[in-house]
Design an enzyme around this catalytic site. Structure first.
Site, PDB file in Angstrom:
ATOM      1  N   ASP A  22       0.963  -1.207   0.188  1.00 53.50           N
ATOM      2  CA  ASP A  22      -0.020   0.037  -0.034  1.00 53.50           C
ATOM      3  C   ASP A  22       0.761   1.289  -0.052  1.00 53.50           C
ATOM      4  O   ASP A  22       1.222   1.619   1.058  1.00 53.50           O
ATOM      5  CB  ASP A  22      -0.949   0.078   1.296  1.00 53.50           C
ATOM      6  CG  ASP A  22      -2.092   0.910   0.986  1.00 53.50           C
ATOM      7  OD1 ASP A  22      -2.147   1.721   0.033  1.00 53.50           O
ATOM      8  OD2 ASP A  22      -3.079   0.811   1.830  1.00 53.50           O
ATOM      9  N   VAL A  23       1.322   1.641  -1.308  1.00 57.37           N
ATOM     10  CA  VAL A  23       2.136   2.929  -1.446  1.00 57.37           C
ATOM     11  C   VAL A  23       1.521   4.050  -1.949  1.00 57.37           C
ATOM     12  O   VAL A  23       1.753   5.152  -1.862  1.00 57.37           O
ATOM     13  CB  VAL A  23       3.408   2.642  -2.036  1.00 57.37           C
ATOM     14  CG1 VAL A  23       4.202   1.549  -1.350  1.00 57.37           C
ATOM     15  CG2 VAL A  23       3.110   1.969  -3.546  1.00 57.37           C
ATOM     16  N   LYS A  24       0.162   3.789  -2.692  1.00 62.61           N
ATOM     17  CA  LYS A  24      -0.548   4.914  -3.367  1.00 62.61           C
ATOM     18  C   LYS A  24       0.241   5.894  -4.156  1.00 62.61           C
ATOM     19  O   LYS A  24       0.204   6.980  -3.893  1.00 62.61           O
ATOM     20  CB  LYS A  24      -1.417   5.572  -2.112  1.00 62.61           C
ATOM     21  CG  LYS A  24      -2.333   4.664  -1.654  1.00 62.61           C
ATOM     22  CD  LYS A  24      -3.378   5.439  -0.955  1.00 62.61           C
ATOM     23  CE  LYS A  24      -4.437   4.408  -0.264  1.00 62.61           C
ATOM     24  NZ  LYS A  24      -3.919   3.773   0.812  1.00 62.61           N
ATOM     25  N   ARG A  25       1.089   5.414  -4.891  1.00 60.86           N
ATOM     26  CA  ARG A  25       2.180   6.437  -5.706  1.00 60.86           C
ATOM     27  C   ARG A  25       1.350   6.678  -6.903  1.00 60.86           C
ATOM     28  O   ARG A  25       0.511   6.237  -7.590  1.00 60.86           O
ATOM     29  CB  ARG A  25       3.336   5.696  -6.197  1.00 60.86           C
ATOM     30  CG  ARG A  25       4.136   4.998  -5.135  1.00 60.86           C
ATOM     31  CD  ARG A  25       4.603   6.278  -3.848  1.00 60.86           C
ATOM     32  NE  ARG A  25       5.603   5.668  -3.218  1.00 60.86           N
ATOM     33  CZ  ARG A  25       5.758   5.687  -1.920  1.00 60.86           C
ATOM     34  NH1 ARG A  25       4.753   6.515  -1.064  1.00 60.86           N
ATOM     35  NH2 ARG A  25       6.725   5.213  -1.126  1.00 60.86           N
TER      36      ARG A  25
ATOM     37  N   THR B 213      -0.616  -0.376  -4.902  1.00 57.70           N
ATOM     38  CA  THR B 213      -1.742   0.664  -4.890  1.00 57.70           C
ATOM     39  C   THR B 213      -1.243   1.928  -5.565  1.00 57.70           C
ATOM     40  O   THR B 213       0.024   2.294  -5.304  1.00 57.70           O
ATOM     41  CB  THR B 213      -2.532   1.039  -3.619  1.00 57.70           C
ATOM     42  OG1 THR B 213      -1.607   1.310  -2.682  1.00 57.70           O
ATOM     43  CG2 THR B 213      -3.069  -0.430  -3.004  1.00 57.70           C
TER      44      THR B 213
END
Length: 279
Positions: free
Chosen positions: A93-96, A123
């Site tokens: 879960d990094v949402k880059r 993510t």
């Protein structure tokens, strides 16, 4: 095997659940651990021992590791490796979200097979345009990895962006889902490009008017448990897309730590609660 194929097999074998490893400082303290890299390592090791051989998908929240600097990243690397060795798929879960060579560097950092932080999926955020994620999509294809793209999240601030309409009348959330569906077209048993749709959004129809089953990819549904989302919410929201839904839970499980058996029992209860998804 593509990520979609591996995920489908994991859900069939272990059930439908994504368990977060979110070592928030308050949780470290609750578990009697120090709020530093040493405590972080102890926390992660207990999580892996408790449920990495049980849950189909493990989702470490990168930020809680990053805040401890290089030592924290080293713990994250070890956690990812140990979880995958135990048979779990790992979604980081990094949402880059960026453009060009920067996005390509992020993609290589997490999806390159030889990368120290190589995971099964990440993510990502599409709010510089879905096309800005092309380097991630390319790596997913070339390395049999996956991506979960933010589509319809349940935080109040998201509504102004995700429900905004583009020139053809579709919402931004619908544009994201349509783009992913196009990339998943023809994939069997499941595409590798998933959408993030919160289990507490209230109504999917407010942002996505087509059936989410047309996505032909996985749906990561955070917000289950401590954040208020229930099995009934999941059943109501996702309809004919239910077999592709991956409920994501963290605090509801992690509050039972640091006892390994208590954590394992909590995961087993969640697996049983969502057994209807693959029935």
């Amino acid at each position: 095997m593509t990520f979609g194929t591996r995920l489908d097999a994991a859900l069939a074998a272990r059930g439908s659940l994504c368990v977060g490893i979110d070592p928030h400082p308050a949780l470290l303290e609750q578990w009697g651990l120090s709020v530093d890299a040493q405590g972080l390592a102890g926390f992660a090791a207990v999580c892996v021992a408790a449920f990495a051989d049980l849950a189909p998908v493990i989702k470490p929240q990168s930020a809680f590791f990053e805040q401890h600097g290089a030592e924290g990243i080293a713990v994250l690397e070890g956690t990812v490796g140990a979880a995958r060795e135990a048979g779990a798929l790992v979604v980081l879960d990094v949402k880059r979200g960026d453009i060009g060579s920067t996005m390509a560097a992020y993609a290589d950092a997490y999806l390159g097979p030889a990368a120290p932080l190589a995971v099964d999926a990440v993510t990502v955020s599409p709010y510089l345009g879905v096309g800005s994620l092309e380097p991630v999509f390319e790596r997913c294809v070339s390395h049999d990895a996956g991506a979960f793209v933010l589509a319809l999240t349940s935080n109040p601030e998201a509504r102004a962006f995700q429900s905004a309409r583009v020139e053809d009348g579709r919402t931004v959330a619908q544009v994201v889902v349509d783009e992913l569906a196009g990339r998943n077209a023809g994939a069997t048993p499941l595409g590798s490009f998933g959408a993030v749709v919160g289990a507490t959004v209230g109504s999917v129809d407010a942002g996505v008017t087509t059936s989410l089953a047309e996505l032909n990819g996985p749906i990561l549904a955070p917000g289950v448990g401590a954040q208020g989302g229930t099995a009934d919410d999941v059943r109501r929201l996702f309809g004919d897309a239910l077999p592709h839904v991956l409920p994501s839970v963290s605090r509801e499980v992690l509050r039972h730590g640091p006892d390994v058996e208590a954590l394992r029992d909590a995961v087993e209860r969640q697996l049983a609660e969502f057994a209807f998804l693959r029935a």
